[in-house]
Enzyme design. Structure first.
Site, PDB file in Angstrom:
ATOM      1  CG  HIS A  37      -0.495   0.206   2.519  1.00 41.35           C
ATOM      2  ND1 HIS A  37      -0.434   1.452   3.085  1.00 41.35           N
ATOM      3  CD2 HIS A  37      -0.010  -0.657   3.444  1.00 41.35           C
ATOM      4  CE1 HIS A  37       0.060   1.337   4.332  1.00 41.35           C
ATOM      5  NE2 HIS A  37       0.321   0.067   4.562  1.00 41.35           N
TER       6      HIS A  37
ATOM      7  CB  CYS B  90       2.064   2.482  12.919  1.00 39.83           C
ATOM      8  SG  CYS B  90       1.677   1.761  11.341  1.00 39.83           S
TER       9      CYS B  90
END
Ligand code: PLP
Length: 497
Positions: free
Chosen positions: A216, A339
Site C-alpha cells: 500500500h 502507526c
C-alpha cells in the site's frame, strides 16, 4: 436541521481543493492495480491449493505476482514470501531469528528510529531475554557507522536497520552496514517498506539478508506485504497452519491482494521515473515555506533522502492543531507515523535525532505522491502561510494544567467529548462531560449552551481542535479545545479523577 452526518473534518468546510500530502502513510490504489485485482476477483476465485482449473489459475497468478515483486527488488522469486503486511514480515524476521535460529547469540543491534512494527517487537523480545542495543543516529537520522562497529560483538546475531525512514525520509548506508554486520557474523534485516517505488532497490547490492515490503506504500492494496529472505538464510513461520508459501506463512493466499502487489510492482519503474519531478516540487515547497516562515527547521536531509518526504518543525505551533487546521483547507499531512498515532507521544524518531519533546510536537511530515503537481504545491504554501502565522491559528486552547479537577464538575464549563462512540467505549473520558461525536455535531447545534463556555475534548486534541473551529464558525463565541486531549490530561492528573 442538516441531516447529513460528516464523514471527515474537511467536509465541514466545503473547499474546492484537496491536496493529499501523506503518501508515506498510504497511497491510492492505481487504476491499473484495481483492474488487475477486479479481474482476479472475478475470474480467479479458486483456492490456489486446489487442483481444478479456476484454482490453478489463481495459483498461477500468485506465482506471476511473486516474480514481479522479486524483479522489482532484483531478488529470486523463491526468496519472496507473501505476508499480510510489512508489520507481519518484520515480526516474522525478528521473532523467528531471536527465538529459534540463533540460540547461542542473544543480541540485536538496531537503529533507534525504526518503525513501530520493529520497535515494539524489539521491546517484546527484550522481555524474552533478548538484549537490544540501539546505535545512535546523527541529527538527520543517519546511523553512526563508527558506533555501530563498536556495538556489534560475538553475541550479536542480527543488525536491524531500515532502508528509508518513514518520518524523515533519511536513507541509510545499508551496503556499508551490511559489510560490518557480515564481518561480525551477524545477519542484516532491513525494513524497506518506505523505499520501494521511491528509490531503486537491489537487495543483492544492498547486501541484506532479510527485507520487508508493503504494497500500500506504492499504490497497491492494503493488507499485503512481502518478506525477502536471502537464499540460504534461516527463517521460521510466524503463522502456523497449512503449507502455503512453502510452509512459511499459513493461511489461504489473499490472491487478489497478491495480484495487486504484483501489479503495483509492474509500475515501479514508472514511479521511479516520477521521483525527479517530485524532488523538484519538494525543493520548491521548502523554498516557499522558508520565505513564509524563516524559523522553520527542515529535519529531512536534502541529499540522501526519499525525494517525496519532508519533515519540518514550526517553532511555537502545535502539530495536532496544524494538522487539523490544514485539513480544513483540504490538505492532508501527518504529525508522525500513522502507526504510532493512538499513543500521542512525541515522535521517537524526532527525539532520537536530537529534537526536544516540544520541537517534536511542533513537527509535521509532508509526503508528496506521484500525482502531486505544482498547483498543489502553490496551494499548499498559500494555506501554510495562513495557518502557520500564529495569529491565524484562531482556536483557543486550554492546556491540561489549566483544566483543574474543579473545572471538571462542569458548573462553569460545558465539557463536550467529541470522540466517536467506539473510542468513548474503549477509553475512559472526563467525568461530567457530555458526549456528541464530532461527526454528528452538526445535528446537535441547538442542544449546545450559548450561555456557558464550551470546552471540547477528544482523545489527543485534534478532533476537538477541528470541532472548536467549526463551532466558532457557527457563531459560538466562547469555545475552546483541550490541548493534547484526554490522554494529555490523564498523563498530568493520572487516575485522580
Ligand atoms: N515499515 C515502515 C517503514 C512503514 O512506514 C510502515 C507503514 O507505515 C510499515 C513498516 C508497516 O507497513 P504495513 O502497514 O504494511 O504493516
Amino acid at each position: 436541521m442538516e441531516l447529513i452526518q460528516f464523514k471527515s473534518i474537511g467536509q465541514l468546510f466545503r473547499h474546492k481543493r484537496r491536496v493529499y500530502l501523506d503518501s508515506n502513510a498510504t497511497t491510492a490504489v492505481s487504476r491499473y492495480v484495481r483492474q488487475r485485482m477486479n479481474h482476479t476477483l472475478k475470474h480467479a476465485y479458486g483456492n490456489p491449493s486446489s487442483l481444478y482449473e479456476v484454482a490453478q489459475k489463481a495459483a498461477r497468478l500468485v506465482e506471476e505476482a511473486r516474480q514481479k515483486v522479486a524483479q522489482s527488488i532484483r531478488a529470486q522469486p523463491a526468496e519472496i514470501t507473501f505476508t499480510s503486511c510489512a508489520t507481519e514480515a518484520n515480526n516474522q524476521v525478528l521473532k523467528s531469528l531471536s527465538l529459534y535460529c540463533a540460540p547461542n547469540r542473544r543480541t540485536i543491534v538496531a537503529s533507534p528510529i525504526e518503525h513501530p512494527s520493529v520497535m515494539e517487537t524489539l521491546r517484546w523480545l527484550q522481555t524474552q531475554g533478548i538484549q537490544v542495543k540501539y546505535c545512535p543516529v546523527d541529527h538527520q537520522g543517519r546511523i553512526a557507522i563508527n558506533e555501530l562497529e563498536k556495538l556489534i560483538d560475538t553475541n550479536t546475531f542480527l543488525v536491524c536497520c531500515m532502508l528509508a525512514n518513514n518520518e524523515l525520509g533519511t536513507i541509510q548506508p545499508i551496503a556499508a552496514i551490511s559489510e560490518i554486520a557480515h564481518r561480525h557474523g551477524a545477519w542484516l534485516m532491513s525494513d524497506c517498506a518506505q523505499a520501494l517505488g521511491k528509490i531503486p532497490i537491489d537487495v543483492v547490492q544492498l547486501g541484506v539478508d532479510y527485507a520487508t515490503f508493503s504494497a500500500h506504500k506504492l499504490h497497491g492494496p492494503k493488507g499485503i506485504g512481502a518478506l525477502y529472505v536471502k537464499n540460504g538464510c534461516p527463517i521460521t513461520p510466524l503463522v502456523h497452519g497449512g503449507h502455503q508459501e512453502d510452509g512459511l506463512r499459513a493461511g489461504t493466499e489473499s490472491v487478489h491482494n497478491i495480484v495487486g502487489f504484483g501489479a503495483a510492482c509492474d509500475q515501479v519503474n514508472q514511479l521511479l521515473h516520477a521521483t525527479e519531478r517530485i524532488g523538484r516540487l519538494r525543493a520548491e515547497l521548502v523554498k516557499k515555506l522558508q520565505l513564509i516562515h524563516p524559523e522553520m527547521q527542515v529535519n529531512t536531509p536534502q541529499e540522501g533522502s526519499l525525494p517525496n518526504t519532508l519533515n519540518l518543525t514550526f517553532p511555537g505551533i502545535d502539530n495536532t492543531g496544524m494538522v487539523a487546521a490544514l485539513d480544513f483547507s483540504g490538505i492532508a499531512v501527518s504529525a508522525g507515523s500513522a502507526c504510532s498515532m493512538p499513543e500521542n507521544k512525541p515522535s521517537q524518531v524526532l527525539t532520537a535525532i536530537g529534537l526536544s519533546e516540544q520541537e517534536a510536537r511542533e513537527s509535521i511530515r509532508i509526503s508528496l505522491g506521484n500525482k502531486t503537481n505544482r498547483r498543489d504545491i502553490l496551494y499548499a504554501s498559500r494555506i501554510f502561510a495562513q495557518q502557520t502565522r500564529k495569529q491565524t491559528l484562531t482556536v483557543n486552547l486550554v492546556t491540561p494544567k489549566q483544566l483543574t479537577l474543579e473545572d471538571l464538575k462542569g458548573e462553569m464549563n460545558y465539557i463536550l467529548d467529541v470522540r466517536p462512540a467506539a473510542l468513548r467505549k474503549k477509553y475512559r473520558g472526563l467525568i461530567h462531560s457530555h458526549a456528541i461525536s464530532f461527526f454528528e455535531l452538526n445535528l446537535h447545534l441547538k442542544d449546545l449552551p450559548r450561555n456557558k463556555p464550551i470546552l471540547l475534548v477528544c482523545q489527543h486534541g485534534n478532533l476537538s481542535y477541528a470541532a472548536t473551529y467549526y463551532l466558532q464558525n457557527k457563531g459560538f463565541t466562547n469555545v475552546s479545545s483541550l490541548w493534547r486531549g484526554i490522554s494529555g490530561w490523564l498523563e498530568m492528573y493520572g487516575e485522580a479523577e
